[in-house]
Design a protein around this motif. Structure first.
Motif, mmCIF file in Angstrom:
data_model
loop_
_atom_site.group_PDB
_atom_site.id
_atom_site.type_symbol
_atom_site.label_atom_id
_atom_site.label_comp_id
_atom_site.label_asym_id
_atom_site.label_seq_id
_atom_site.Cartn_x
_atom_site.Cartn_y
_atom_site.Cartn_z
ATOM 1 N N GLY A 42 66.907 24.127 57.156
ATOM 2 C CA GLY A 42 65.653 24.852 57.012
ATOM 3 C C GLY A 42 64.486 24.133 57.665
ATOM 4 N N THR A 43 64.619 22.823 57.876
ATOM 5 C CA THR A 43 63.553 22.012 58.467
ATOM 6 C C THR A 43 63.902 21.516 59.858
ATOM 7 O OG1 THR A 43 62.919 21.260 56.253
ATOM 8 C CG2 THR A 43 62.096 19.978 58.122
ATOM 9 N N PHE A 44 65.185 21.174 60.056
ATOM 10 C CA PHE A 44 65.621 20.554 61.300
ATOM 11 C C PHE A 44 66.588 21.460 62.064
ATOM 12 C CE2 PHE A 44 64.631 17.019 58.473
ATOM 13 C CZ PHE A 44 63.919 16.154 59.291
ATOM 14 N N GLU A 45 66.582 21.283 63.378
ATOM 15 C CA GLU A 45 67.665 21.793 64.204
ATOM 16 C C GLU A 45 68.759 20.738 64.184
ATOM 17 O OE1 GLU A 45 68.574 23.123 68.844
ATOM 18 O OE2 GLU A 45 66.594 22.373 68.256
ATOM 19 N N LEU A 46 69.953 21.092 63.753
ATOM 20 C CA LEU A 46 71.057 20.143 63.635
ATOM 21 C C LEU A 46 71.918 20.213 64.888
ATOM 22 C CD1 LEU A 46 72.121 20.808 59.925
ATOM 23 C CD2 LEU A 46 70.363 19.261 60.791
ATOM 24 N N LEU A 47 72.118 19.066 65.547
ATOM 25 C CA LEU A 47 72.893 18.998 66.782
ATOM 26 C C LEU A 47 73.978 17.946 66.631
ATOM 27 C CD1 LEU A 47 69.978 19.013 69.384
ATOM 28 C CD2 LEU A 47 71.409 20.946 68.748
ATOM 29 N N GLY A 48 75.181 18.283 67.071
ATOM 30 C CA GLY A 48 76.274 17.330 66.992
ATOM 31 C C GLY A 48 77.369 17.668 67.974
ATOM 32 N N PRO A 49 78.382 16.811 68.084
ATOM 33 C CA PRO A 49 79.514 17.082 68.992
ATOM 34 C C PRO A 49 80.374 18.212 68.453
ATOM 35 C CG PRO A 49 79.910 15.087 67.712
ATOM 36 C CD PRO A 49 78.522 15.527 67.387
ATOM 37 N N THR A 50 80.473 19.295 69.199
ATOM 38 C CA THR A 50 81.229 20.465 68.770
ATOM 39 C C THR A 50 82.320 20.797 69.787
ATOM 40 O OG1 THR A 50 79.701 22.016 69.863
ATOM 41 C CG2 THR A 50 79.213 21.405 67.586
ATOM 42 N N ARG A 51 83.368 21.420 69.310
ATOM 43 C CA ARG A 51 84.498 21.769 70.162
ATOM 44 C C ARG A 51 84.294 23.164 70.758
ATOM 45 N NH1 ARG A 51 89.204 19.230 70.030
ATOM 46 N NH2 ARG A 51 88.679 18.379 67.967
ATOM 47 N N ARG A 52 84.536 23.276 72.061
ATOM 48 C CA ARG A 52 84.453 24.562 72.749
ATOM 49 C C ARG A 52 85.840 24.894 73.287
ATOM 50 N NH1 ARG A 52 78.466 24.405 75.679
ATOM 51 N NH2 ARG A 52 77.392 23.418 73.920
ATOM 52 N N PRO A 53 86.572 25.717 72.561
ATOM 53 C CA PRO A 53 87.987 25.974 72.903
ATOM 54 C C PRO A 53 88.155 26.590 74.287
ATOM 55 C CG PRO A 53 87.485 26.733 70.676
ATOM 56 C CD PRO A 53 86.170 26.411 71.330
ATOM 57 N N GLY A 54 89.175 26.104 74.995
ATOM 58 C CA GLY A 54 89.547 26.683 76.276
ATOM 59 C C GLY A 54 88.635 26.367 77.424
ATOM 60 N N ARG A 55 87.662 25.482 77.239
ATOM 61 C CA ARG A 55 86.701 25.195 78.305
ATOM 62 C C ARG A 55 86.835 23.768 78.837
ATOM 63 N NH1 ARG A 55 80.922 27.508 76.484
ATOM 64 N NH2 ARG A 55 80.488 26.881 78.657
ATOM 65 N N GLY A 56 87.996 23.152 78.637
ATOM 66 C CA GLY A 56 88.228 21.798 79.094
ATOM 67 C C GLY A 56 88.522 21.726 80.580
ATOM 68 N N ARG A 57 88.766 20.527 81.078
ATOM 69 C CA ARG A 57 88.959 20.301 82.512
ATOM 70 C C ARG A 57 90.321 20.797 82.977
ATOM 71 N NH1 ARG A 57 89.481 13.787 83.274
ATOM 72 N NH2 ARG A 57 89.743 14.462 85.437
ATOM 73 N N PHE A 58 91.287 20.942 82.060
ATOM 74 C CA PHE A 58 92.595 21.469 82.399
ATOM 75 C C PHE A 58 92.832 22.771 81.641
ATOM 76 C CE2 PHE A 58 93.173 16.766 82.771
ATOM 77 C CZ PHE A 58 93.304 16.731 84.150
#
Length: 356
Positions: free
Chosen positions: A29-45
């Motif tokens: 409610g006060t902060f924008e929370l940012l962290g390492p998240t997984r993005r499926p299927g968007r890797g280098r291979f």
């Protein structure tokens, strides 16, 4: 810029997964929370994932067991940023791209990486960069504790395996609970009342995934002056191995170079924006000069430039190595060029050729 303005003693608590999520929900409610998240299927291979920083709302959205492929520097230094807008003969500054502070979940090496960006944008010159500063002032850190190194990490060798520059620190326990240490009152106030007090203090990695030995500064300086080390034959192997794709630059938390571009809108060329966008020393045209002169055309020369900047030039000027040992450049290089190996080769070469 320090993450905390005073050495406030943290309060620490043991939280269940549900209690930790309650803390995140209250903070959202006060902060924008940012962290390492997984993005499926968007890797280098094919059929692989990529881990990149983005908004989070729950603990299970945070990737705890894998190093992020891209660093959190996007929170303070985005890949593309509008510097001003123009319309005919008028220019104006864009509105701030945010309306509340951000709480960024990151590891110790990345906290040190932001410190290096602070040095470049806020200290290394007569004026602070206003675009960087307005983002940096809104950032607070939640330290994700590392107890084991990830592949290619060498943060202990670089002295970046520990940090005290955090507002909160968290360790995910094997049973799924969370040890949490919190400093500012506004972060403490969001804690669930059911949290159990503990004596948790964050620790750091005690071993590196790869062994790295930094060159002695005085001996390296001597090699540069007396042996023309910038043109040593050790750099020649990179002329053909490096393909100048720039993935090492874009994945690095401390690379801070940018280019400035004017973009006109096709509907009306009098309307447009001036943007700064990431670039890097490995990329073509980075070192182009007026009159058509081009520096460092050979890719090995670019590798030398980057290496010396990360472990020598920055340290000589600002007192610590620019590289923080996160190993992302090794992770991302399609040619499997190892920056840690390059550092060791520099050390071995000057140790062999320069007498004490």
């Amino acid at each position: 810029m320090e993450a905390t303005t005073a050495p406030v003693r943290p309060a620490s608590f043991l939280l269940s997964a549900a209690e930790f999520d309650t803390w995140l929900t209250r903070l959202s409610g006060t902060f924008e929370l940012l962290g390492p998240t997984r993005r499926p299927g968007r890797g280098r291979f094919s059929a692989t994932d990529v881990v990149r920083y983005g908004p989070i709302t729950r603990s299970d959205e945070i990737v705890w067991d894998r190093k992020s492929d891209f660093s959190p520097k996007e929170a303070v230094f985005p890949p593309s940023e509008t510097m001003l807008e123009f319309s005919g003969n008028e220019t104006r500054l864009p509105a701030p791209p945010f309306d509340r502070p951000a709480l960024v979940f990151l590891r110790a090496c990345d906290v040190h990486g932001i410190d290096r960006l602070d040095a470049i944008f806020l200290v290394n010159g007569p004026w602070s960069d206003p675009y960087y500063l307005r983002r940096r002032e809104r950032i607070r850190f939640v330290l994700l504790e590392c107890l084991k190194p990830f592949e290619n990490c060498f943060c202990k060798a670089m002295g970046t395996n520990r940090t005290d520059a955090w507002h909160a620190a968290v360790r995910r326990e094997p049973d799924g609970s969370y040890n949490l240490a919190v400093r500012p009152d506004e972060l403490r106030a969001a804690l669930p009342e059911t949290g159990r007090p503990t004596s948790y203090e964050p620790r750091g990695v005690e071993t590196d995934a790869v062994a790295v030995r930094l060159p002695e500064p005085d001996r390296l300086e001597q090699a540069i002056r007396e042996k023309d080390f910038f043109h040593h034959e050790m750099w020649e192997q990179y002329h053909t191995r490096c393909i100048a794709c720039g993935r090492c630059n874009t994945s690095c938390v401390t690379c801070s170079c940018f280019a400035v571009q004017d973009v006109a809108f096709t509907e009306d060329e009098r309307l447009g924006e001036r943007r700064r966008v990431w670039t890097g020393c490995h990329l073509d045209r980075f070192a182009d000069m007026a009159g058509g002169h081009r520096l460092r055309e050979k890719h090995g020369d670019r590798m030398r430039f980057r290496t010396m900047h990360k472990i020598h030039d920055f340290k000589r000027r600002l007192g610590r190595s620019m590289c923080v040992g996160c190993g992302r450049c090794d992770d991302q290089c399609p040619q499997y060029i190892s920056f840690s190996t390059c550092i060791n080769r520099v050390t071995e070469t000057i140790t062999r050729e320069m007498k004490p």
